[in-house]
Design a protein around this motif. Structure first.
Motif, PDB file in Angstrom:
ATOM      1  N   GLU A 163      31.648   1.809  47.443  1.00  0.00           N
ATOM      2  CA  GLU A 163      33.074   1.942  47.747  1.00  0.00           C
ATOM      3  C   GLU A 163      33.723   0.568  47.891  1.00  0.00           C
ATOM      4  O   GLU A 163      34.839   0.334  47.407  1.00  0.00           O
ATOM      5  N   ALA A 164      33.018  -0.357  48.556  1.00  0.00           N
ATOM      6  CA  ALA A 164      33.553  -1.715  48.703  1.00  0.00           C
ATOM      7  C   ALA A 164      33.626  -2.427  47.358  1.00  0.00           C
ATOM      8  O   ALA A 164      34.587  -3.146  47.073  1.00  0.00           O
ATOM      9  N   ASP A 165      32.609  -2.230  46.503  1.00  0.00           N
ATOM     10  CA  ASP A 165      32.624  -2.848  45.170  1.00  0.00           C
ATOM     11  C   ASP A 165      33.796  -2.330  44.331  1.00  0.00           C
ATOM     12  O   ASP A 165      34.411  -3.092  43.573  1.00  0.00           O
ATOM     13  N   ILE A 166      34.102  -1.052  44.468  1.00  0.00           N
ATOM     14  CA  ILE A 166      35.246  -0.485  43.746  1.00  0.00           C
ATOM     15  C   ILE A 166      36.541  -1.110  44.230  1.00  0.00           C
ATOM     16  O   ILE A 166      37.436  -1.454  43.437  1.00  0.00           O
ATOM     17  N   LEU A 167      36.667  -1.293  45.544  1.00  0.00           N
ATOM     18  CA  LEU A 167      37.873  -1.927  46.088  1.00  0.00           C
ATOM     19  C   LEU A 167      37.964  -3.383  45.636  1.00  0.00           C
ATOM     20  O   LEU A 167      39.056  -3.879  45.332  1.00  0.00           O
ATOM     21  N   VAL A 168      36.820  -4.086  45.568  1.00  0.00           N
ATOM     22  CA  VAL A 168      36.812  -5.468  45.071  1.00  0.00           C
ATOM     23  C   VAL A 168      37.345  -5.510  43.643  1.00  0.00           C
ATOM     24  O   VAL A 168      38.215  -6.330  43.304  1.00  0.00           O
ATOM     25  N   ALA A 169      36.834  -4.631  42.783  1.00  0.00           N
ATOM     26  CA  ALA A 169      37.267  -4.610  41.382  1.00  0.00           C
ATOM     27  C   ALA A 169      38.747  -4.257  41.263  1.00  0.00           C
ATOM     28  O   ALA A 169      39.475  -4.863  40.467  1.00  0.00           O
ATOM     29  N   SER A 170      39.213  -3.295  42.059  1.00  0.00           N
ATOM     30  CA  SER A 170      40.626  -2.908  42.002  1.00  0.00           C
ATOM     31  C   SER A 170      41.524  -4.062  42.424  1.00  0.00           C
ATOM     32  O   SER A 170      42.569  -4.311  41.803  1.00  0.00           O
ATOM     33  N   ALA A 171      41.133  -4.783  43.484  1.00  0.00           N
ATOM     34  CA  ALA A 171      41.938  -5.920  43.940  1.00  0.00           C
ATOM     35  C   ALA A 171      41.938  -7.028  42.897  1.00  0.00           C
ATOM     36  O   ALA A 171      42.972  -7.655  42.637  1.00  0.00           O
ATOM     37  N   GLN A 172      40.788  -7.273  42.274  1.00  0.00           N
ATOM     38  CA  GLN A 172      40.725  -8.300  41.235  1.00  0.00           C
ATOM     39  C   GLN A 172      41.593  -7.936  40.040  1.00  0.00           C
ATOM     40  O   GLN A 172      42.301  -8.789  39.481  1.00  0.00           O
ATOM     41  N   LEU A 173      41.564  -6.670  39.638  1.00  0.00           N
ATOM     42  CA  LEU A 173      42.414  -6.237  38.523  1.00  0.00           C
ATOM     43  C   LEU A 173      43.889  -6.393  38.855  1.00  0.00           C
ATOM     44  O   LEU A 173      44.697  -6.768  37.999  1.00  0.00           O
ATOM     45  N   SER A 174      44.250  -6.097  40.093  1.00  0.00           N
ATOM     46  CA  SER A 174      45.645  -6.242  40.502  1.00  0.00           C
ATOM     47  C   SER A 174      46.077  -7.703  40.441  1.00  0.00           C
ATOM     48  O   SER A 174      47.164  -8.030  39.954  1.00  0.00           O
ATOM     49  N   LEU A 175      45.214  -8.597  40.913  1.00  0.00           N
ATOM     50  CA  LEU A 175      45.544 -10.025  40.876  1.00  0.00           C
ATOM     51  C   LEU A 175      45.622 -10.531  39.436  1.00  0.00           C
ATOM     52  O   LEU A 175      46.516 -11.329  39.093  1.00  0.00           O
ATOM     53  N   ILE A 176      44.686 -10.094  38.578  1.00  0.00           N
ATOM     54  CA  ILE A 176      44.714 -10.509  37.173  1.00  0.00           C
ATOM     55  C   ILE A 176      45.990 -10.009  36.484  1.00  0.00           C
ATOM     56  O   ILE A 176      46.620 -10.727  35.703  1.00  0.00           O
ATOM     57  N   ALA A 177      46.367  -8.770  36.775  1.00  0.00           N
ATOM     58  CA  ALA A 177      47.585  -8.214  36.171  1.00  0.00           C
ATOM     59  C   ALA A 177      48.815  -8.996  36.604  1.00  0.00           C
ATOM     60  O   ALA A 177      49.717  -9.264  35.790  1.00  0.00           O
ATOM     61  N   ASP A 178      48.878  -9.407  37.874  1.00  0.00           N
ATOM     62  CA  ASP A 178      50.006 -10.215  38.346  1.00  0.00           C
ATOM     63  C   ASP A 178      50.043 -11.564  37.629  1.00  0.00           C
ATOM     64  O   ASP A 178      51.111 -12.055  37.248  1.00  0.00           O
ATOM     65  N   GLN A 179      48.875 -12.187  37.458  1.00  0.00           N
ATOM     66  CA  GLN A 179      48.829 -13.463  36.747  1.00  0.00           C
ATOM     67  C   GLN A 179      49.278 -13.300  35.296  1.00  0.00           C
ATOM     68  O   GLN A 179      49.969 -14.153  34.751  1.00  0.00           O
TER      69      GLN A 179
END
Length: 421
Positions: free
Chosen positions: A102-118
């Motif tokens: 569950e934590a790994d999924i949240l890590v990936a989701s947060a990383q995708l959100s940051l990449i999308a913003d960039q």
């Protein structure tokens, strides 16, 4: 004259093609990446970069902690001699692995959100630089395509052409510099695309692992429940007594208070000295020293190996005031949908089931007069009377905007759970 014009036109054409090639090198890459982050452009769950970064840091720490606990439980299960201990540690290890996924999924989701913003910021920069370069390239192309014959018949065309050539030769380095910046930004976009692909692969892997581990835990819990139901008559009586207390209590505080008092009585009875064998001579009889009795009954140390029952964002802290003006006696945590909930410490389940608007609740009696209350569960995987170890699975959160409440009390008095971490 014609030879000179043709040579000059050829030079202009070469210059135009050079500038155009530099421009297209940048914007060709942009066009090729027009579909970048289609799947990640609107990652849900984060209101901005700050929230995504905070969630990323929290999830990375939670994943590391869960991985460590899973390793410890697996080792304990391997070293267990009793079947019940082995099953308890195996289920706790699986619950920790589920929380890690569950934590790994949240890590990936947060990383995708940051990449999308960039990427959105990069697209805006590229769009801003597009118009001047496109206009300049178009003008150069038009001049280079003008027929030599027309140039020869236009008064002053040779002078203008020579002037344009001089201007191009002085501005071409600037064009190269600008398009070099453009190529650098396009390469940055390609790097973001590669990061997104890796993150998506990690996300899919974590989701697959999560489902596998949930299935394994369900099977193991069923096996554990079947093995622990040898004294089913006593378990039924205890469950009926707990249900009667729940029906009679006016509110949640009164219910927890009833179980607190029952736990204190049980602890006091357990602290009483055991029977002493009758001596052969009456004058040789003795009693348990009072100091030993008081030492047993006055231990108020908190439960060891304490942890929060679920991972997530804290919505309300200890002592926070709600809309009704009531102070919180614990924590309110927003986990991921369907998140795994575990026992915060070892103890005995004194109540497990639905209760008056709080979803399914679990009350666990710990040693030395400590009691845990977990509310808001959608499903519980333990029953009244079960003995649990720290980290044992006790249920799951809901699927729609779940909120898990957690309180811990010492002899009936609320304590901030964060002080025990």
């Amino acid at each position: 004259m014609n030879d000179a014009m043709e040579g000059l036109t050829s030079r202009l054409t070469a210059l135009a093609v050079s500038a155009l090639g530099l421009t297209l090198a940048g914007w060709g890459g942009v066009a090729a990446q027009s579909q970048l982050f289609v799947s990640t452009a609107a990652v849900p769950g984060f209101s901005g970069q700050d929230e995504a970064r905070e969630a990323l840091e929290r999830a990375q720490a939670s994943a590391g902690f869960a991985q460590q606990r899973a390793r410890q439980f697996s080792e304990a299960a391997a070293n267990a001699t009793a079947e019940v201990d082995r099953l308890a540690n195996e289920s706790a290890a699986l619950a920790a692995q589920i929380q890690q996924s569950e934590a790994d999924i949240l890590v990936a989701s947060a990383q995708l959100s940051l990449i999308a913003d960039q990427r959105r910021a990069l697209d805006a920069q590229l769009a801003e630089k597009q118009q001047p370069l496109v206009k300049l390239t178009g003008a150069i192309q038009n001049m280079a395509r003008r027929p030599v014959v027309l140039s020869a018949f236009q008064p002053g065309s040779l002078r203008e052409t020579v002037y344009v050539r001089a201007v191009l030769e002085t501005t071409l380095p600037t064009i190269r510099e600008k398009t070099a910046e453009l190529r650098s930004e396009v390469e940055r976009g390609r790097a973001l695309e590669r990061d997104a692909a890796r993150t998506l692969a990690n996300l899919q892997s974590s989701e697959a692992a999560l489902q596998t581990r949930r299935n394994e835990l369900t099977a193991l819990i069923t096996q554990q429940q079947q093995a622990s139901r040898s004294n089913s008559a006593m378990a039924r009586r205890e469950a009926q007594r707990a249900l009667a207390l729940a029906e009679g209590a006016r509110d949640l505080d009164e219910l927890v208070g009833e179980f607190d008092r029952a736990g204190l009585v049980r602890s006091a009875l357990a602290a009483l000295p055991g029977p002493i064998i009758r001596p052969e001579r009456p004058d040789a009889s003795r009693v348990m020293p009072a100091a030993v009795q008081s030492a047993r009954s006055q231990d108020t140390s908190p439960p060891g190996e304490f942890q929060l029952p679920v991972q997530g964002r804290t919505l309300a802290g200890f002592g926070a005031t709600d809309r009704a003006g009531m102070q919180s006696k614990g924590l309110t945590i927003a986990p991921s949908p369907g998140a795994q909930v575990v026992s915060p410490a070892a103890g005995r389940v004194s109540f497990a089931g639905p209760y008056r608007g709080f979803g399914r609740i679990v009350i666990i009696e710990h040693a030395n007069g400590w009691t845990s209350l977990i509310t808001g569960l959608a499903r519980n995987s333990i029953e009244t009377g079960d003995l649990v170890i720290a980290g044992a699975p006790i249920g799951t959160a809901g699927l729609s905007q779940p909120e898990i409440g957690y309180e811990i009390r010492e002899s009936g008095n609320p304590v901030n759970p964060l002080n025990l971490l």
